[in-house]
Design a protein around this motif. Structure first.
Motif, mmCIF file in Angstrom:
data_model
loop_
_atom_site.group_PDB
_atom_site.id
_atom_site.type_symbol
_atom_site.label_atom_id
_atom_site.label_comp_id
_atom_site.label_asym_id
_atom_site.label_seq_id
_atom_site.Cartn_x
_atom_site.Cartn_y
_atom_site.Cartn_z
ATOM 1 N N LYS A 98 0.830 -1.208 0.000
ATOM 2 C CA LYS A 98 0.000 0.000 0.000
ATOM 3 C C LYS A 98 0.863 1.256 0.000
ATOM 4 N N ALA A 99 1.966 1.202 0.728
ATOM 5 C CA ALA A 99 2.864 2.355 0.779
ATOM 6 C C ALA A 99 3.412 2.666 -0.609
ATOM 7 N N TYR A 100 3.881 1.629 -1.295
ATOM 8 C CA TYR A 100 4.467 1.841 -2.620
ATOM 9 C C TYR A 100 3.413 2.339 -3.598
ATOM 10 N N LEU A 101 2.224 1.746 -3.557
ATOM 11 C CA LEU A 101 1.154 2.155 -4.462
ATOM 12 C C LEU A 101 0.688 3.579 -4.177
ATOM 13 N N SER A 102 0.850 4.034 -2.926
ATOM 14 C CA SER A 102 0.487 5.410 -2.577
ATOM 15 C C SER A 102 1.473 6.403 -3.170
ATOM 16 N N TYR A 103 2.766 6.133 -2.994
ATOM 17 C CA TYR A 103 3.800 7.061 -3.459
ATOM 18 C C TYR A 103 4.170 6.846 -4.927
ATOM 19 N N ASN A 104 4.147 5.566 -5.335
ATOM 20 C CA ASN A 104 4.631 5.182 -6.669
ATOM 21 C C ASN A 104 6.077 5.626 -6.871
ATOM 22 N N GLU A 105 6.878 5.457 -5.830
ATOM 23 C CA GLU A 105 8.301 5.779 -5.877
ATOM 24 C C GLU A 105 9.069 4.713 -5.106
ATOM 25 N N ASP A 106 10.349 4.549 -5.471
ATOM 26 C CA ASP A 106 11.186 3.569 -4.775
ATOM 27 C C ASP A 106 11.773 4.138 -3.485
#
Length: 537
Positions: free
Chosen positions: A447-455
């Motif tokens: 969920k964190a990655y999908l929220s930011y869409n950044e590495d």
């Protein structure tokens, strides 16, 4: 290349908490619309070195800058309105000024002179102001002086600001005085006498205000403005009314209608075309904040709820997110400092937010909220201590019945949250935490990655205690997902539950980076989950 920085100094009179910070930030927003580079300084006359150890009940939240300074909450207003990241030196306190002067005296810098308020303290104040102005070559620096004109502790700052005007030149420094116009029901009229006395008090220090911003419950008429201009010896166009608004974000538009930008541009000779001001995006943001439905109900569950300013950045971040996804926020404050949370009250919620904090008081209530979220699939967002509460409660549900943080119990069997090693020998309270902006590495498909869409992301921290890596494998095997870590994978930054609609806790404070025109991605994702929960109830 160095630029000539101009200064706008904002003082306050009649009563405290009058809205100088919002007024300053709103003026800055208007000037930004001209394409100017605007910075801000908040002067706090208290003797504390910073805001880090101040009680939230007395002073509201502690705002943290990207470089790790614990500051007054007005720095948050400046950053949100100006859409900038300000350095820690933007908060000047009496404690910082006196400490710097004493250190110089101890080093012999004053060559044996008798160190005095004038010139040594006032020179240090001016030096700090100019140092801040030079960091980013600002076109304009807004300087808000905390407190009220007439306060004893403000006098050295007023003298320094008077000197600054003389040294920088009339066309490069102006004073804005914010006052209150009370309405007496018994008399059936507004009263200008408090503003007259406050302006007289300011003029007794050698400072004549160039503009007077009159705060009032309701709008005042032109006759009243002319009366104030006459008795306070300012241009009639310099008397500006800022009546109460339904949202703080309306204030720049109110001041723009009062031609504040034009007056300032003429007064300090700004080389700008005021007709080219672009406040369209700001107007769109204000409009989106006025949406009346659908309603999403979120509760902040904490122990400082009696003073809403204790969680002001979180409140604003939730508003930003609600506006961005097109819903109206119904925000509740629920005390965690109770024996049992009201289950009927919790049933009304579409989402739960557990904020940061310090100390054991109120923690069990936060753990109850986590348990309620897990059992009932209610979206929950934990920040700092909120994340700790989520980890503790998850551990207690998974064979670690006595799990806790060593902040609350030093001898616990399962210390899933523990003090950072570097902090264990530190005895002082102020400035001893992990503070400021740090990198965080995100795990894909979370969920964190999908929220930011950044590495890799950068977020601001303010804490002493961390996720204890001794229990990392065991908690992951039980189902906890670690979705964000420090780049070296050592520090746990974000945790989630994959089989929950939205269960996410972060060690950092994302609320410090949310903007009204650019809501923080975690708050947006949380608000979307709460909105979906509301639809499906």
């Amino acid at each position: 290349m160095d630029v000539l920085t101009k200064y706008i100094i904002i003082t306050g009179g009649v009563v405290s908490s009058i809205g100088k910070g919002i007024t300053s930030a709103s003026i800055g927003r208007i000037l930004r619309s001209y394409g100017l580079k605007v910075g801000a300084i908040k002067i706090d006359p208290y003797l504390n070195w910073d805001s880090g150890t101040l009680n939230p009940y007395q002073h509201g939240e502690v705002f943290v800058t990207y470089d790790g300074m614990e500051c007054d909450l007005d720095l948050g207003h400046y950053e949100r309105f100006l859409d900038v990241e300000l350095p820690g030196v933007s908060n000047i306190t009496t404690g910082k000024v006196y400490q710097s002067v004493i250190e110089k005296e101890r080093e012999g810098e004053f060559l044996g002179a008798c160190v005095q308020i004038i010139p040594h303290i006032t020179d240090e104040i001016k030096s700090m102001i100019r140092k801040t102005a030079g960091i980013n070559d600002y076109d304009i620096i807004l300087i808000e002086l905390g407190g009220t004109v007439g306060d004893i502790e403000s006098q050295p700052f007023l003298e320094a600001l008077r000197q600054l005007r003389n040294e920088e030149g009339h066309d490069n420094v102006m004073f804005v005085h914010v006052t209150f116009i009370p309405y007496l029901n018994a008399a059936g009229e507004f009263k200008t006498k408090p503003t007259q006395h406050s302006t007289k008090e300011l003029r007794s220090t050698g400072i004549n205000p160039d503009m007077i911003v009159c705060r009032s419950q309701d709008p005042i008429d032109e006759d009243l403005k002319r009366k104030i201009a006459h008795f306070c010896d300012v241009d009639p166009n310099a008397v500006v009314n800022a009546p109460d608004a339904s949202s703080i974000y309306e204030v720049p538009l109110t001041l723009d209608k009062e031609n504040v930008g034009n007056f300032i541009a003429n007064r300090i000779q700004l080389d700008v075309d005021t007709k080219s001001a672009d406040l369209d995006e700001w107007k769109a943001t204000v409009k989106s904040l006025q949406k009346k439905d659908p309603i999403v109900t979120i509760a902040i569950i904490g122990k400082y709820i009696e003073l809403e300013d204790s969680y002001i950045s979180i409140r604003e971040s939730l508003l930003h997110a609600a506006a961005q996804i097109g819903v109206k926020l119904n925000l509740k404050y629920i005390s965690s400092d109770v024996d049992d949370l009201d289950q009927e009250e919790l049933k009304e919620l579409d989402g739960i937010l557990i904020p940061g904090g310090f100390g054991e008081r109120g923690v069990e209530g936060k753990l109850d909220a986590v348990e309620y979220s897990i059992v009932n699939d209610v979206p929950i967002f934990g920040i700092c201590l909120g994340m700790h509460s989520m980890v503790i409660q998850f551990a207690r549900r998974n064979k670690m019945k006595n799990a806790n943080s060593t902040e609350f119990d030093k001898d616990i069997q399962y210390p899933v949250i523990d003090l950072m090693e570097k902090q264990k020998e530190i005895k002082q309270m102020g400035g001893t935490m992990r503070l400021g902006s740090y990198d965080c590495k995100l795990i894909k498909d979370t969920k964190a990655y999908l929220s930011y869409n950044e590495d890799i992301i950068k977020e601001r921290h303010r804490h002493r205690y961390e996720f204890n890596n001794e229990f990392r494998d065991e908690l992951q095997e039980a189902g906890l997902v670690i979705s964000g870590t420090s780049p070296d994978d050592f520090l746990v930054e974000i945790v989630e539950l994959p089989d929950h609609p939205w269960f996410l806790g972060c060690q950092f404070h994302p609320e410090f980076k949310s903007r009204p025109n650019n809501a923080h991605p975690l708050f947006v994702s949380f608000m979307e989950a709460a909105s979906n929960y509301s639809k499906n109830k």
